[in-house]
Design a protein around this motif. Sequence first.
Motif, PDB file in Angstrom:
ATOM      1  N   LEU A 256       4.416  11.480  -1.482  1.00 49.53           N
ATOM      2  CA  LEU A 256       4.257  10.103  -1.361  1.00 49.53           C
ATOM      3  C   LEU A 256       4.478   9.541   0.048  1.00 49.53           C
ATOM      4  O   LEU A 256       5.361   9.948   0.648  1.00 49.53           O
ATOM      5  N   LYS A 257       3.478   8.730   0.553  1.00 43.83           N
ATOM      6  CA  LYS A 257       3.634   7.884   1.737  1.00 43.83           C
ATOM      7  C   LYS A 257       3.805   6.744   1.706  1.00 43.83           C
ATOM      8  O   LYS A 257       2.644   6.013   1.358  1.00 43.83           O
ATOM      9  N   VAL A 258       4.750   5.946   2.151  1.00 46.54           N
ATOM     10  CA  VAL A 258       4.988   4.571   1.967  1.00 46.54           C
ATOM     11  C   VAL A 258       4.213   3.478   3.227  1.00 46.54           C
ATOM     12  O   VAL A 258       4.188   2.452   3.264  1.00 46.54           O
ATOM     13  N   CYS A 259       4.282   4.468   4.235  1.00 42.97           N
ATOM     14  CA  CYS A 259       3.770   3.726   5.428  1.00 42.97           C
ATOM     15  C   CYS A 259       3.128   4.858   6.332  1.00 42.97           C
ATOM     16  O   CYS A 259       3.701   5.885   6.843  1.00 42.97           O
ATOM     17  N   LEU A 260       1.876   4.599   6.790  1.00 39.65           N
ATOM     18  CA  LEU A 260       1.095   5.460   7.838  1.00 39.65           C
ATOM     19  C   LEU A 260       1.817   5.604   8.986  1.00 39.65           C
ATOM     20  O   LEU A 260       1.655   6.908   9.634  1.00 39.65           O
TER      21      LEU A 260
ATOM     22  N   GLY B 210       8.229   2.476  13.623  1.00 43.28           N
ATOM     23  CA  GLY B 210       8.101   3.604  14.793  1.00 43.28           C
ATOM     24  C   GLY B 210       6.803   3.394  15.341  1.00 43.28           C
ATOM     25  O   GLY B 210       6.594   4.254  16.392  1.00 43.28           O
ATOM     26  N   MET B 211       6.078   2.582  15.429  1.00 47.24           N
ATOM     27  CA  MET B 211       4.783   2.194  15.717  1.00 47.24           C
ATOM     28  C   MET B 211       4.888   2.176  17.438  1.00 47.24           C
ATOM     29  O   MET B 211       3.967   2.346  18.003  1.00 47.24           O
TER      30      MET B 211
ATOM     31  N   ARG C 275       1.020  -1.149   0.044  1.00 49.80           N
ATOM     32  CA  ARG C 275      -0.112  -0.089   0.143  1.00 49.80           C
ATOM     33  C   ARG C 275       0.877   1.271  -0.068  1.00 49.80           C
ATOM     34  O   ARG C 275       1.761   1.314   0.720  1.00 49.80           O
ATOM     35  N   LEU C 276       0.563   2.345  -0.974  1.00 52.11           N
ATOM     36  CA  LEU C 276       1.147   3.424  -1.033  1.00 52.11           C
ATOM     37  C   LEU C 276      -0.027   4.604  -0.721  1.00 52.11           C
ATOM     38  O   LEU C 276      -1.317   4.255  -1.224  1.00 52.11           O
ATOM     39  N   ARG C 277       0.200   5.688  -0.415  1.00 52.11           N
ATOM     40  CA  ARG C 277      -0.714   6.908  -0.428  1.00 52.11           C
ATOM     41  C   ARG C 277      -0.183   7.943  -1.053  1.00 52.11           C
ATOM     42  O   ARG C 277       0.934   8.565  -0.640  1.00 52.11           O
TER      43      ARG C 277
ATOM     44  N   MET D 250      -4.352  11.427  10.495  1.00 52.34           N
ATOM     45  CA  MET D 250      -5.206  10.654   9.156  1.00 52.34           C
ATOM     46  C   MET D 250      -5.905  11.642   8.615  1.00 52.34           C
ATOM     47  O   MET D 250      -6.049  11.706   7.205  1.00 52.34           O
ATOM     48  N   ILE D 251      -6.704  12.607   9.176  1.00 49.95           N
ATOM     49  CA  ILE D 251      -7.480  13.604   8.545  1.00 49.95           C
ATOM     50  C   ILE D 251      -6.608  14.509   7.619  1.00 49.95           C
ATOM     51  O   ILE D 251      -6.998  15.072   6.311  1.00 49.95           O
TER      52      ILE D 251
END
Length: 79
Positions: A20-24, A62-63, A11-13, A74-75
């Motif tokens: 581009l964000k590869v990890c939330l 980093g979770m 998943r990418l965003r 997230m918003i």
Amino acid sequence: MTDHFCGGCNRLRIMADGNLKVCLFDQGEVSLRDAMRGGASDDELMDVVGKAVGNKKAKHAGMSDLQNMENRSMIRIGG
């Protein structure tokens, strides 16, 4: 989380600002907008995305320290 699925996550965003964000859970972002405005070809953009994905962490980036991270909510990400 007990299941380390990050290494196989696909998943990418791409956010509204062109990042581009590869990890939330990771603070890291790569600016596709700047590359495109700089005249990057499709192949160069593919390289940028490929490098970003290649630098993705294997386990929950980093979770464990999520409460202390300065990450976009997230918003603000668009989720």
